[in-house]
Enzyme design. Structure first.
Site, PDB file in Angstrom:
ATOM      1  N   ASP A 263      -2.710   1.471 -11.487  1.00 15.49           N
ATOM      2  CA  ASP A 263      -2.926   2.396 -10.461  1.00 15.49           C
ATOM      3  C   ASP A 263      -1.756   3.094  -9.833  1.00 15.49           C
ATOM      4  OD1 ASP A 263      -4.933   3.547  -8.679  1.00 15.49           O
ATOM      5  OD2 ASP A 263      -4.846   2.287  -7.197  1.00 15.49           O
TER       6      ASP A 263
ATOM      7  N   GLY B  33      -1.477   1.082   6.794  1.00 14.26           N
ATOM      8  CA  GLY B  33      -2.269   1.822   5.980  1.00 14.26           C
ATOM      9  C   GLY B  33      -3.458   1.097   5.429  1.00 14.26           C
TER      10      GLY B  33
END
Length: 702
Positions: free
Chosen positions: A513, A395
């Protein structure tokens, strides 16, 4: 005479037909507007351009003619045909300035034009924060500092942050409509404020005092254009054409498919939209190129080569041949030695620059107690990832790229190639590595070690095989679906991990986050909190962290966005958004919510307050979930999403309430109702008097 006239008419007709078939303008089209050379695909008048988007209107007197693109109503300064780019006059928007210039909105939506990312969004003025609208999903803005003691010195750029700041713009931007926000402005203290988008190179070389921009009518801005595949075919262009090069861009909201940007290849110059428009550049005319050639410079198509003169070849061959042969082996050995030595020196340089000496000192320190932290060599990780092969990429995100790798001992790991670390934050970065290596929680991805002898730091984590929670919630997968019990277990595990980070770790850690893409699932679908690239640790005696706004739109705490103060309750808000995702199966920012103007969080809170919770529940869990459990989780999510951070529960309180749902129904409700907050929040949020267990699971009466 009649025969000659007929021949002339036939020749003119063939010219017109040929021009229409090729898609190019006729020779009769005007090609000059003032000092600007107008070339295809642009043209003065509708019959002289590729289509209506590229029509140029030439206004003004004979001595002062100005070119405008009629489709977007912008004045052209110059064309850069070889890069499919043009330079236009961009408005300067000002407030409270001596020369008032409100400017106007630049709106290129639904056109083949975009604002080039070779520009910079620039903000001038004290107590001034300006945001770019229509830059979703990114938050793009700039806020200068205002220290009167600081003065420009030496070769510093004219806009280095004090009284003037610049920031990059996203490549897809098509609207310039800034929003000014006053920051700590006292009554009667409103100074001059400017906002504009300007070509970066022009601003650095032409401006010494940014406030002088208020006196200008405009600033230059670069705009890119693209054409569709049908237009390419009309020009007779295909992939086998030698003098053309293609770059394809996907995802633009244009009315054309396969938008393409035509550019001349390296070594060619000209207009790629004209037949044979890209012509070879004679590099040998460049004095710098000629100086690099020890012999004769010979131009080739797209490049050049250096050729030694024959006389020199004969002289060198006769006098140096034997020496060259005798030194060949020595030169080869020496080159390998030098290359190896340079590699070692480069690794040492990177290791020192990335804080390796500091990390090694803390690892060896008895106080640090980081025995499990390993400092990997670059050779180990290159071998583990097959030299960072693109096929190993798991990713990519704003903090770096993650590769799958296998260590020598057979362990499967995830290697994260981070973004460059700011030298001023090396101490902070190393402290975070040390702190994260100490985290030992079953629901937090374990940091195994790092490598600092590469250009950018490499972080090594344990490998989590089953991907992200986001994938299972928002991508239809008939083979496997998350049941209500599994979703509840994931919520409990994530809450426990955050509670550990906030209160049980040696130093409190704020994740900053939390979102479903940063929650990974292992082989048994247990949750693992990941991606601590933006995390921060704070001293125990501090209540918040003051920092620039950073996070993911849709999960961002509104209170943090307003104050720049990140607290543990900011993580609680983001966790509340994840709870809503688990309940509804919807994304925080979907295309439907953007069209309606109401995000998922607002829609959820309204539905809860109106008693319509089960109308928005994920259809995949409606028939299998326990209604009282759903109500408890929804009430908890609503409290986590309170706009006032002080009224949100702590992650420890959230964990206690969620773990209470593991008990049998009668026991867990009696335990939870011991909390005064639960009684007041749960039943106030659901004003139902009765509900039925119909097959649909949504039949409610109020």
């Amino acid at each position: 005479m009649g025969l000659q006239l007929a021949s002339a008419l036939i020749f003119l007709l063939l010219q017109i037909m040929s021009s229409e078939l090729s898609g190019l303008p006729m020779k009769s089209c005007e090609s000059q507007c003032g000092d600007i050379d107008i070339q295809y695909p642009f043209g003065i008048g509708p019959n002289c351009s590729m289509n209506d988007w590229f029509v140029i209107v030439c206004n003004g007197t004979a001595n002062n003619r100005r070119a405008f693109i009629s489709s977007i109503n912008l004045e052209v300064v110059d064309f850069l045909y070889e890069r499919s780019r043009l330079r236009v006059k961009s408005p300067v928007i000002s407030i409270n300035c001596t020369v008032h210039n409100s400017g106007r909105v630049v709106d290129l939506r639904r056109t083949p034009f975009t604002i080039s990312n070779y520009n910079r969004f620039t903000v001038v003025g004290c107590k001034n924060r300006v945001l770019l609208t229509y830059a979703d999903p990114d938050i793009v803005g700039c806020q200068p500092t205002c220290d009167k003691k600081l003065k420009p010195q030496g070769k510093n750029p004219p806009c280095s942050g004090n009284k003037c700041c610049q920031t990059a713009i996203p490549y897809y931007l098509q609207v310039f409509n800034p929003r000014f926000e006053n920051v700590n402005v006292r009554k009667g203290k409103r100074g001059c404020k400017l906002a504009f988008i300007v070509e970066n190179i022009w601003f650095k070389s032409n401006i010494k005092d940014p406030y002088k921009v208020q006196e200008m009518e405009y600033v230059p801005m670069l705009v890119d254009w693209k054409i569709n595949a049908t237009a390419l075919e009309s020009l007779g262009i295909n992939k086998k054409t030698t003098n053309w090069a293609f770059r394809y861009y996907n995802g633009f909201d244009f009315p054309y498919p396969n938008n393409s940007m035509l550019m001349c290849r390296k070594g060619y110059a000209g207009n790629p939209y004209l037949p044979d428009g890209c012509q070879d550049v004679d590099e040998c005319l460049d004095l710098e190129v000629r100086s690099r050639c020890s012999g004769k410079c010979i131009n080739t198509n797209g490049s050049y080569r250096c050729e030694a003169q024959k006389s020199w070849i004969i002289i060198l061959g006769s006098s140096m041949g034997f020496v060259v042969l005798s030194l060949l082996f020595t030169s080869w050995w020496l080159s390998k030695f030098i290359k190896k030595r340079k590699s070692i020196q480069r690794k040492k340089k990177f290791f020192k620059r990335n804080g390796g000496l500091l990390l090694r000192q803390q690892v060896c320190s008895s106080e640090a107690n980081v025995e499990k932290t390993k400092i990997f060599s670059s050779k180990e990780l290159e071998k583990a990832t097959d030299r960072f092969n693109v096929n190993r990429i798991l990713g990519q995100g704003g903090q770096g790229t993650v590769y799958k790798g296998m260590l020598v001992d057979g362990r499967i790991v995830a290697v994260k190639k981070s973004e460059k670390v700011d030298q001023s934050r090396i101490q902070e970065f190393i402290n975070e590595v040390v702190i994260l290596s100490q985290i030992n929680h079953r629901n937090v991805v374990k940091l195994l070690g790092c490598c600092l002898e590469t250009d950018v730091p490499l972080l090594v984590y344990e490998f989590i095989p089953n991907g992200t929670l986001f994938h299972y919630l928002h991508h239809q997968n008939e083979e496997f679906q998350l049941s209500w019990k599994m979703r509840l277990q994931i919520a409990i595990e994530v809450a426990g991990a955050l509670s550990y980070l906030h209160s049980a770790a040696s130093i409190p850690i704020y994740h900053r986050d939390i979102k479903s893409t940063n929650i990974l699932l292992d082989e048994k679908y247990r949750a693992k909190v990941s991606d601590f690239g933006t995390s921060r640790s704070i001293p125990i005696d501090h209540t918040h962290l003051t920092t620039r706004v950073q996070g993911t739109f849709g999960y961002l705490d509104p209170e943090y966005f307003q104050s720049n103060h990140f607290t543990e309750k900011s993580d609680v808000y983001s966790f509340g958004v994840v709870l809503v995702e688990l309940l509804t199966g919807q994304e925080p920012l979907s295309s439907a919510s953007l069209r309606s103007g109401i995000g998922l969080v607002t829609h959820f809170i309204i539905s809860v307050e109106e008693g319509k919770l089960f109308d928005i529940l994920d259809p995949r869990i409606v028939d299998q979930c326990d209604r009282e459990e759903v109500m408890v989780v929804a009430s908890l999510a609503k409290r986590c999403l309170n706009l006032n951070g002080k009224q949100r529960p702590t992650m420890k309180e959230v964990t206690v309430e969620l773990e209470g749902l593991k008990f049998p129904q009668k026991d867990h409700l009696s335990i939870l109702r011991k909390s005064d907050e639960f009684e007041s929040n749960l039943w106030d949020a659901f004003p139902f008097t009765t509900f039925s267990n119909s097959d649909s699971g949504t039949d409610l009466s109020i």
